[in-house]
Design an enzyme around this catalytic site. Structure first.
Site, PDB file in Angstrom:
ATOM      1  N   LYS A 197       0.758  -1.312   0.012  1.00 58.21           N
ATOM      2  CA  LYS A 197      -0.053  -0.123  -0.072  1.00 58.21           C
ATOM      3  C   LYS A 197       0.960   1.192  -0.115  1.00 58.21           C
ATOM      4  O   LYS A 197       1.687   1.415   1.109  1.00 58.21           O
ATOM      5  CB  LYS A 197      -1.058   0.059   1.307  1.00 58.21           C
ATOM      6  CG  LYS A 197      -2.004   1.197   1.159  1.00 58.21           C
ATOM      7  CD  LYS A 197      -2.539   1.755   2.389  1.00 58.21           C
ATOM      8  CE  LYS A 197      -1.869   2.639   2.889  1.00 58.21           C
ATOM      9  NZ  LYS A 197      -1.800   4.007   2.143  1.00 58.21           N
ATOM     10  N   GLY A 249       7.010   4.703   8.604  1.00 57.07           N
ATOM     11  CA  GLY A 249       5.899   5.412   8.655  1.00 57.07           C
ATOM     12  C   GLY A 249       6.043   6.298  10.166  1.00 57.07           C
ATOM     13  O   GLY A 249       7.262   6.224  10.782  1.00 57.07           O
ATOM     14  N   SER A 250       4.967   6.972  10.634  1.00 59.10           N
ATOM     15  CA  SER A 250       5.036   7.541  11.760  1.00 59.10           C
ATOM     16  C   SER A 250       5.046   6.495  13.114  1.00 59.10           C
ATOM     17  O   SER A 250       4.580   5.440  12.778  1.00 59.10           O
ATOM     18  CB  SER A 250       3.803   8.631  11.884  1.00 59.10           C
ATOM     19  OG  SER A 250       2.675   7.911  12.063  1.00 59.10           O
ATOM     20  N   THR A 251       5.841   7.223  14.191  1.00 59.66           N
ATOM     21  CA  THR A 251       5.533   6.277  15.407  1.00 59.66           C
ATOM     22  C   THR A 251       4.374   5.976  15.902  1.00 59.66           C
ATOM     23  O   THR A 251       4.176   4.763  16.289  1.00 59.66           O
ATOM     24  CB  THR A 251       6.882   7.164  16.241  1.00 59.66           C
ATOM     25  OG1 THR A 251       7.893   7.106  15.813  1.00 59.66           O
ATOM     26  CG2 THR A 251       6.491   6.379  17.685  1.00 59.66           C
ATOM     27  N   GLU A 252       3.507   6.960  15.702  1.00 65.24           N
ATOM     28  CA  GLU A 252       2.289   6.853  16.308  1.00 65.24           C
ATOM     29  C   GLU A 252       1.185   5.541  15.549  1.00 65.24           C
ATOM     30  O   GLU A 252       0.897   4.912  16.313  1.00 65.24           O
ATOM     31  CB  GLU A 252       1.476   8.221  16.014  1.00 65.24           C
ATOM     32  CG  GLU A 252      -0.019   8.331  16.570  1.00 65.24           C
ATOM     33  CD  GLU A 252      -0.543   9.620  15.961  1.00 65.24           C
ATOM     34  OE1 GLU A 252       0.006  10.278  15.291  1.00 65.24           O
ATOM     35  OE2 GLU A 252      -1.752   9.702  16.361  1.00 65.24           O
ATOM     36  N   GLY A 254       2.777   3.310  13.876  1.00 68.19           N
ATOM     37  CA  GLY A 254       3.842   2.145  14.294  1.00 68.19           C
ATOM     38  C   GLY A 254       2.857   1.497  15.477  1.00 68.19           C
ATOM     39  O   GLY A 254       3.127   0.310  15.488  1.00 68.19           O
ATOM     40  N   GLU A 271       9.748   0.552  10.842  1.00 68.16           N
ATOM     41  CA  GLU A 271      10.784   1.676  10.615  1.00 68.16           C
ATOM     42  C   GLU A 271       9.932   3.046  10.680  1.00 68.16           C
ATOM     43  O   GLU A 271       9.355   3.492   9.739  1.00 68.16           O
ATOM     44  CB  GLU A 271      11.403   1.480   9.045  1.00 68.16           C
ATOM     45  CG  GLU A 271      13.018   2.113   9.066  1.00 68.16           C
ATOM     46  CD  GLU A 271      12.765   3.293   8.616  1.00 68.16           C
ATOM     47  OE1 GLU A 271      12.511   4.437   9.492  1.00 68.16           O
ATOM     48  OE2 GLU A 271      12.891   3.730   7.296  1.00 68.16           O
ATOM     49  N   CYS A 305      13.497  10.376   7.445  1.00 70.46           N
ATOM     50  CA  CYS A 305      13.532   9.579   8.881  1.00 70.46           C
ATOM     51  C   CYS A 305      14.771   9.843   9.668  1.00 70.46           C
ATOM     52  O   CYS A 305      14.725   9.810  10.760  1.00 70.46           O
ATOM     53  CB  CYS A 305      12.789   8.222   8.822  1.00 70.46           C
ATOM     54  SG  CYS A 305      13.589   7.276   7.518  1.00 70.46           S
ATOM     55  N   GLU A 402      10.157  15.096  15.936  1.00 72.55           N
ATOM     56  CA  GLU A 402      10.438  14.976  14.402  1.00 72.55           C
ATOM     57  C   GLU A 402       9.666  15.985  13.779  1.00 72.55           C
ATOM     58  O   GLU A 402       8.472  16.005  13.893  1.00 72.55           O
ATOM     59  CB  GLU A 402      10.084  13.703  13.971  1.00 72.55           C
ATOM     60  CG  GLU A 402      10.519  13.415  12.518  1.00 72.55           C
ATOM     61  CD  GLU A 402      10.327  12.050  11.973  1.00 72.55           C
ATOM     62  OE1 GLU A 402       9.231  11.375  12.226  1.00 72.55           O
ATOM     63  OE2 GLU A 402      11.371  11.452  11.398  1.00 72.55           O
TER      64      GLU A 402
HETATM   65  P1  NAI Z   1       1.631   8.065   8.559  1.00 69.98           P
HETATM   66  O1  NAI Z   1       2.468   7.184   9.450  1.00 69.98           O
HETATM   67  O2  NAI Z   1       0.112   8.321   8.915  1.00 69.98           O
HETATM   68  O3  NAI Z   1       1.655   7.410   7.053  1.00 69.98           O
HETATM   69  C1  NAI Z   1       2.561   6.430   6.571  1.00 69.98           C
HETATM   70  C2  NAI Z   1       1.705   5.314   5.962  1.00 69.98           C
HETATM   71  O4  NAI Z   1       0.836   4.476   6.876  1.00 69.98           O
HETATM   72  C3  NAI Z   1       1.032   5.737   4.781  1.00 69.98           C
HETATM   73  O5  NAI Z   1       0.819   4.792   3.805  1.00 69.98           O
HETATM   74  C4  NAI Z   1      -0.550   5.665   5.568  1.00 69.98           C
HETATM   75  O6  NAI Z   1      -1.572   5.768   4.599  1.00 69.98           O
HETATM   76  C5  NAI Z   1      -0.463   4.471   6.294  1.00 69.98           C
HETATM   77  N1  NAI Z   1      -1.365   4.432   7.618  1.00 69.98           N
HETATM   78  C6  NAI Z   1      -1.951   5.434   8.275  1.00 69.98           C
HETATM   79  N2  NAI Z   1      -2.604   5.233   9.309  1.00 69.98           N
HETATM   80  C7  NAI Z   1      -2.681   3.668   9.284  1.00 69.98           C
HETATM   81  C8  NAI Z   1      -3.042   2.757   9.959  1.00 69.98           C
HETATM   82  N3  NAI Z   1      -3.855   3.276  11.093  1.00 69.98           N
HETATM   83  N4  NAI Z   1      -2.924   1.550   9.592  1.00 69.98           N
HETATM   84  C9  NAI Z   1      -2.151   1.170   8.714  1.00 69.98           C
HETATM   85  N5  NAI Z   1      -1.549   2.006   7.841  1.00 69.98           N
HETATM   86  C10 NAI Z   1      -1.877   3.318   8.214  1.00 69.98           C
HETATM   87  O7  NAI Z   1       2.305   9.372   8.347  1.00 69.98           O
HETATM   88  P2  NAI Z   1       1.909  10.792   8.012  1.00 69.98           P
HETATM   89  O8  NAI Z   1       0.415  11.231   8.945  1.00 69.98           O
HETATM   90  O9  NAI Z   1       1.837  10.931   6.523  1.00 69.98           O
HETATM   91  O10 NAI Z   1       3.104  11.541   8.659  1.00 69.98           O
HETATM   92  C11 NAI Z   1       2.990  12.143   9.823  1.00 69.98           C
HETATM   93  C12 NAI Z   1       4.617  12.278  10.424  1.00 69.98           C
HETATM   94  O11 NAI Z   1       4.986  11.038  10.641  1.00 69.98           O
HETATM   95  C13 NAI Z   1       5.690  12.978   9.425  1.00 69.98           C
HETATM   96  O12 NAI Z   1       5.408  14.354   9.968  1.00 69.98           O
HETATM   97  C14 NAI Z   1       6.876  12.417  10.165  1.00 69.98           C
HETATM   98  O13 NAI Z   1       7.198  13.153  11.369  1.00 69.98           O
HETATM   99  C15 NAI Z   1       6.439  11.237  10.337  1.00 69.98           C
HETATM  100  N6  NAI Z   1       6.797  10.152   9.055  1.00 69.98           N
HETATM  101  C16 NAI Z   1       7.873   9.366   9.377  1.00 69.98           C
HETATM  102  C17 NAI Z   1       8.192   8.608   8.269  1.00 69.98           C
HETATM  103  C18 NAI Z   1       9.619   7.836   8.271  1.00 69.98           C
HETATM  104  O14 NAI Z   1       9.909   7.536   7.161  1.00 69.98           O
HETATM  105  N7  NAI Z   1       9.909   7.328   9.290  1.00 69.98           N
HETATM  106  C19 NAI Z   1       7.368   8.737   6.836  1.00 69.98           C
HETATM  107  C20 NAI Z   1       6.347   9.244   7.012  1.00 69.98           C
HETATM  108  C21 NAI Z   1       5.943  10.140   7.967  1.00 69.98           C
END
Ligand code: NAI
Ligand code: MG
Length: 492
Positions: A197, A249-252, A254, A271, A305, A402
């Site tokens: 996804k 993606g985000s720690t939250e 995760g 990650e 990240c 972050e």
């Molecule tokens: P996010 O963690 O919501 O999105 C990342 C992925 O997870 C997207 O594909 C999203 O559709 C999916 N996702 C969202 N909620 C989900 C759930 N409940 N279950 C399964 N998959 C889900 O991150 P977002 O909201 O785009 O960014 C927020 C913050 O997170 C950023 O400001 C940044 O600080 C951090 N982040 C860190 C990343 C990294 O590479 N470590 C990448 C993206 C964001």
């Protein structure tokens, strides 16, 4: 007068130099008006009946509509992946699996200009980065894991490695195609099939990748792509037919995924975020360090990240370093991601821009001093000027959270012990940087820094052979290298 003298007498001061626009042609990529889901080797309409638009963050123009997969769509994709796994892929001779991966790698190279332009259009990153970093590295991951596919018994001697089954993979928007490669290449090399996804703001290169799979004649169902938002990701996580979840993606989110999977037996790697310390000692090569600092935090608009978002400077060189850094910032070119001279592109989305603005405002309120070089930001689209905060205390939000934007927080230290203590004073533990001329000091520091990756006299360097991943709230599991295979294998 000699030529040199003549030129000198008319040359303007460096800061007045203007580049002519050097746009990469965008007609190399053509998007469909609408993309369905990629399930069982076919593009299908979503059963959910829902669609959403993906736009260019640099211009706000709509690029295409994509399907928003619901529970039933995810179920069909997992079913297709299971069927492909059982009907051939897991039993295929490993050397045959390798051939498909090599083919994909070569097609990515052949189509790299098209994919780089698509990446920059959909996500806002400068073309020089998608062209010189994302695409070459994505191809390198497929080449690298292709090489492992028929050598798994040598990678894990006496452990009888076997594939897990169906992997559900959820990726973010900062390196869309590269994260796809990090996820799909090791999974397939190990004999799994996948449902991936992409993030909601950057689905297009994953959708173009479906055409790469077709060209490579990958058997149907080995790779399935379901576009959608967090709800689609949540359906994938919950699906009982998935044997492993890999999330970046985000720690939250995760943490929410970890709670969801606790006790289910589904394998998981996470990650997550980071707040890396980039530590500069007074014996470093200062100009080189300045380039490393700039690359560390302004690369990909800071949507990284492992970005070097906390600069720790030894007090004795604080003033000259900050002066040089500010001067260097005035030469960064912010603007059109498709211009080959652009250093800093567009912020990926309105939501991310708001998050950055909110954290930057908190930094000013808490008492840090802000510096932004003079630069004209385009009127349309989402933009944020490269920013440096000085006078930052460790307790400030901009030193703890972050920001995921082009914003650097500068702190100081006096001794190596203090540098280690401050560097480790974070909930994260993904990466760190050390700048010093002394090899012994590098080793002393790396032994004490709680970070998955430590770069010495460089930053943001990636290689498929090198494992990447975090400690603490940065997640667990490693991607890349031989370690990256382990996450997709079961052992007796
Ligand atoms: P996010 O963690 O919501 O999105 C990342 C992925 O997870 C997207 O594909 C999203 O559709 C999916 N996702 C969202 N909620 C989900 C759930 N409940 N279950 C399964 N998959 C889900 O991150 P977002 O909201 O785009 O960014 C927020 C913050 O997170 C950023 O400001 C940044 O600080 C951090 N982040 C860190 C990343 C990294 O590479 N470590 C990448 C993206 C964001
Ligand atoms: Mg987009």
């Amino acid at each position: 007068m000699t030529d040199v003298a003549k030129r000198k007498s008319v040359a303007p001061a460096p800061l007045d130099w203007e580049y002519a626009p050097a746009p990469e042609a965008r007609d190399i990529v053509r998007f469909d008006d609408r993309y369905g889901l990629f399930v069982g080797g076919k593009h299908v309409e979503p059963k959910s009946g829902e669609w959403f638009a993906t736009t260019s963050p640099a211009t706000e123009e709509q690029l295409a509509e994509v399907a928003l997969a619901g529970a039933e769509d995810v179920d069909l994709a997992v079913g297709a992946a299971r069927e492909a796994y059982e009907d051939g892929w897991s039993g295929l001779r490993p050397a045959e699996r390798a051939k498909y991966l090599f083919r994909i790698a070569r097609i990515l190279q052949e189509r790299s200009r098209e994919l780089a332009v698509a990446e920059s259009l959909d996500g806002g990153k400068p073309i020089k980065e998608s062209r010189d970093v994302d695409l070459p590295l994505a191809a390198a991951h497929f080449f690298y894991y292709a090489g492992w596919a028929d050598k798994l018994e040598y990678a894990f001697p006496h452990r009888a490695p076997r594939p897990l089954g169906v992997a559900g993979q959820i990726i973010p928007w900062n390196f869309p195609l590269l994260m796809l490669a990090w996820k799909i290449a090791p999974a397939l090399a190990a004999g799994n099939t996948v449902v991936l996804k992409p993030a909601e703001t950057t689905p297009l290169t994953a959708l173009l990748f479906t055409d790469v799979c077709r060209q490579a004649e990958l058997p149907p169902g080995v790779v399935n792509i379901v576009t959608g938002d967090g709800s689609t990701g949540a359906h994938l996580v919950k699906h009982p037919g998935v044997d492993k979840i890999a999330f970046t993606g985000s720690t939250e989110v995760g943490k929410a995924i970890q709670r969801e999977l606790a006790g289910t037996g589904t394998r998981l790697t996470l990650e997550l975020g980071g707040k890396a310390a980039n530590i500069v000692f007074d014996d470093c090569a200062l100009d080189q360090a300045i380039e490393g600092i700039v690359n560390g935090i302004y690369f990909n608009q800071g949507h990284v990240c492992c970005a070097g978002s906390r600069l720790l400077v030894q007090e004795s060189i604080y003033e000259p370093l900050v002066a040089k850094l500010k001067r260097r910032l005035t030469t960064l070119r912010v603007g059109d991601p498709l211009d080959k001279n652009t250093d800093v592109g567009a912020i990926n989305s309105q939501a991310q821009l708001e998050r950055i603005r909110e954290l930057v405002a908190s930094g000013e309120e808490e008492g840090a001093e802000i510096y932004q070089p003079p630069c004209r930001l385009p009127e349309k689209g989402y933009w944020f000027a490269p920013t440096v905060f000085t006078n930052v205390a460790q307790s400030y939000r901009i030193a703890q959270e972050e920001i995921f934007g082009p914003v650097l927080s500068v702190l100081t230290f006096r001794t190596p012990e203090e540098a280690v203590e401050k560097a480790n004073n974070t909930a994260y533990g993904l990466s760190a940087g050390v700048w010093t001329e002394k090899g012994s000091r590098i080793l002393w520091m790396t032994a004490r820094l709680r970070a998955g990756v430590v770069w010495a006299n460089t930053f943001n360097r990636f290689d498929p052979t090198s494992p990447f991943g975090g400690y603490k709230e940065s997640g667990f599991g490693r991607e890349g290298g031989r370690h990256g295979l382990e996450a997709y294998l079961a052992f007796d």
